[in-house]
Design an enzyme around this catalytic site. Structure first.
Site, short mmCIF file in Angstrom:
data_model
loop_
_atom_site.label_atom_id
_atom_site.label_comp_id
_atom_site.label_asym_id
_atom_site.label_seq_id
_atom_site.Cartn_x
_atom_site.Cartn_y
_atom_site.Cartn_z
N CYS A 1 0.64 -1.98 -4.30
CA CYS A 1 0.38 -2.35 -5.67
C CYS A 1 -0.18 -3.76 -5.75
O CYS A 1 -0.47 -4.39 -4.75
CB CYS A 1 1.68 -2.28 -6.47
SG CYS A 1 2.59 -0.74 -6.23
N ILE B 1 5.18 6.60 -2.93
CA ILE B 1 6.51 7.17 -2.71
C ILE B 1 7.23 7.26 -4.06
O ILE B 1 7.15 6.34 -4.87
CB ILE B 1 7.31 6.30 -1.72
CG1 ILE B 1 6.67 6.36 -0.32
CG2 ILE B 1 8.77 6.75 -1.64
CD1 ILE B 1 7.32 5.43 0.70
#
Length: 645
Positions: A2, A54
């Protein structure tokens, strides 16, 4: 994987900076196109862009957690992947903690509550994260041991900004009172080394939290930085009878690392060149994904492509292989875009083919594995052989060494033996500066308008060398590269270029368990038997295909020296040099003369190769045209384009 951005206000007025953070987040939309969010209290603003890998439907960030009775004590923003998150969850659950998600971020914040700053020692992965503790009124930021994930920091009278991309902090400059003054010393270091060494950036007011470090900030305070990872290379002698066990340990550690790096809720692929590093990773990854896709890139020019070897490797290990061929026109057109994504220039031509192969891979997968770090950990660079070849000079008395040094200096350029005498009579601290250096000091004086003797490479390398005096010569070189070339070039391009394509790159060699094995190897298991990475090659002997086992590493070679001398890039380079408004920084007449001298030398077959020097200056000039002059507009997705640079 991110992009994070935040601001801790000096006076409890964080709400005044929410708009600035929200406006800056689009600068790194590429890092996290799947989700975006902000959070703030009186002291801190957190912003976040998420690339979901995830626990895709959950694990949104900023993420809050707290012990019973105070379930919002901590707020986390996290960039990276924790590969042992399942084991950490089990360990912390055994201590009585509960979890609200299935992701790899929550174990960080729960672990921070349990272990405090020591949580970093329990994490196996790549990371840069920030945790705000509302009870203690303190912000904790940290980076992984090698510096795979970035963290930029800027402190002003208004507070401290921190984030994954420098351009985001630059876009907040007016709001937080940040000066955009360039750092002339950092420019000199960049020109010398081809990258900006940590903790510097090209902007004086913005710095980087160093690799393997964490920092604590309180409202109104400054960053208090602590180094938590310091490699020691505790070499252990290996008898000939126990070498097999060492090779087995390496194979087991790497196989375990690849297995952990395959953990994802999305498809994982692998980059594949013609060398042992990426081939070993892809071969091991195939064991966990029978439908593994591999990717490579190259050029049409003979001698500058590993496409055929990579294809042979792909066939041998039984994977589907996808190839991208890059033309000179594509190469030149992509440069402004690539430099925009980099934040600061890195004069490594391999960035360009990496950009194209990453873009191709992203059409098929969201995560790729790669072989970065194998050379630094296992002794893969040819230059690591030098201490062995120069060993006879260690026996030469100092007075005679001085005489030999003068003889070497007096010999004409190009005469055989000159380099040997010069390097053999120098200390390692003077002769080895890492795997990249564009200019010597005399050349820097001709090219740069402002340069000082204390700004040469020794200013960067001396503090690192001071920590390695007890190591053997090869380990000292590896140690230096971990803190210079690897984190300044290799890992910057690994992060920035792949994230530019919203692609997560994972590097199984740069794993704490693999490193624990690699750092104990004696030099004879690194550079010996006429090769490099000897122990790694032996460990992979029955894993990788025979044709790559002892093949020389090339990576993504670029025909830059030919293109800059030919019709492909000469005119483009000259045009960019002439248009650049950097006369106050560079002697452009000298740079243009260097370009012409290079062209003459390449076309005549005799003379100096200035390609890397020219490329170093060119990359800076294009960077300056984007970030300072605002003369160059890179071809960037509008969702990524900054409100202000």
């Amino acid at each position: 994987m991110c992009g994070l951005l935040g601001f801790i206000a000096a006076d409890g007025s964080a709400d005044q900076y929410v708009n600035a953070v929200e406006a800056a987040l689009p600068c790194m939309h590429h890092r996290g196109p799947d989700d975006s969010g902000t959070w703030h209290d009186d002291n801190v603003v957190f912003g976040f862009n998420r690339l979901s890998i995830i626990d895709i439907d959950h694990s949104h960030q900023p993420l809050q957690w707290g012990p019973e009775g105070d379930d919002k004590r901590y707020t986390l923003t996290f960039n990276g992947e924790i590969y042992n998150y399942l084991e950490l969850r089990e360990e912390l659950q055994a201590e009585g903690y509960t979890f609200n998600t299935e992701g790899d971020g929550e174990p960080i914040v729960v672990g921070f509550h349990h272990w405090g700053p020591d949580v970093v020692h329990h994490l196996r992965g790549m990371f840069a994260f920030a945790v705000w503790d509302s009870a203690e009124q303190s912000l904790f930021i940290a980076r992984d041991q090698f510096g795979i994930k970035p963290m930029f920091v800027a402190t002003t009278s208004a507070g401290t900004a921190f984030g994954s991309e420098k351009k985001c902090i630059l876009s907040m400059a007016d709001a937080i009172g940040l000066s955009e003054e360039l750092d002339i010393r950092a420019i000199a270091h960049y020109t010398d080394l081809q990258y900006v060494p940590e903790p510097e950036t090209l902007h004086r007011g913005i710095r980087r939290l160093e690799s393997g470090s964490y920092g604590i900030i309180t409202p109104g305070g400054t960053l208090q930085e602590t180094r938590w990872f310091e490699p020691t290379f505790p070499v252990r002698p290996v008898s000939s009878g126990s070498e097999t066990q060492v090779f087995k340990k390496i194979a087991e550690a790497l196989e375990d690392s690849v297995e952990k790096h395959m953990r994802a809720d999305v498809t994982v692929g692998s980059f594949l060149s013609g060398g042992i590093d990426s081939t070993a990773i892809a071969t091991l990854a195939k064991r966990h994904n029978p439908n593994l896709l591999t990717f490579t890139t190259g050029f049409e020019r003979e001698g500058y492509s590993e496409i055929d070897v990579a294809a042979e490797s792909a066939a041998a290990i039984g994977v589907e292989h996808i190839v991208k061929v890059v033309s000179p026109e594509e190469f030149a057109a992509a440069i402004p875009q690539i430099i925009w994504y980099l934040d600061d220039p890195v004069a490594d031509p391999a960035l360009v083919p990496l950009h194209f192969v990453a873009a191709e891979a992203r059409k098929h997968v969201k995560v790729v594995l790669s072989g970065e770090g194998a050379d630094e950990l296992f002794g893969g660079y040819t230059i690591y052989k030098e201490p062995l070849s120069l060993a006879p000079f260690d026996k030469v008395p100092s007075p005679l060494k001085k005489v030999l040094a003068k003889v070497g200096d007096a010999m004409p350029e190009g005469v055989r033996g000159k380099s040997l005498l010069q390097r053999g009579t120098m200390s390692m601290e003077d002769r080895y500066y890492g795997n990249a250096r564009s200019f010597n000091y005399q050349q820097l004086e001709r090219v740069l308008r402002e340069i000082r003797p204390e700004w040469d490479h020794r200013e960067v390398t001396a503090p690192i060398y001071a920590k390695s005096t007890s190591m053997d010569p090869v380990a000292r070189m590896q140690h230096l590269d971990l803190f210079t070339w690897m984190r300044g070039d290799i890992l910057v391009k690994a992060d920035k270029i792949n994230m530019a394509n919203s692609l997560e790159l994972r590097v199984p060699f740069l794993d704490k368990v693999v490193f624990e094995v690699a750092e104990t190897l004696p030099h004879e298991l690194k550079v010996s038997h006429g090769t490099t990475k000897y122990a790694l090659r032996k460990a992979m002997e029955f894993i990788v295909p025979e044709h790559v086992l002892n093949r020389k590493k090339l990576g993504f070679p670029v025909p830059l020296r030919h293109w800059l001398a030919g019709d492909e890039l000469y005119g483009w380079a000259k045009e960019n040099i002439e248009a650049s408004q950097t006369d106050h920084i560079f002697n452009k007449a000298e740079v243009l003369a260097m370009l012409d001298e290079h062209r003459t030398a390449m076309n005549s077959g005799s003379g100096p190769d200035h390609s890397r020097r020219i490329w170093t200056v060119l990359c800076f000039m294009i960077w300056h045209g984007i970030f300072v002059e605002h003369r160059i507009t890179p071809d960037i997705d509008q969702r990524d384009y900054p409100v202000r640079l």
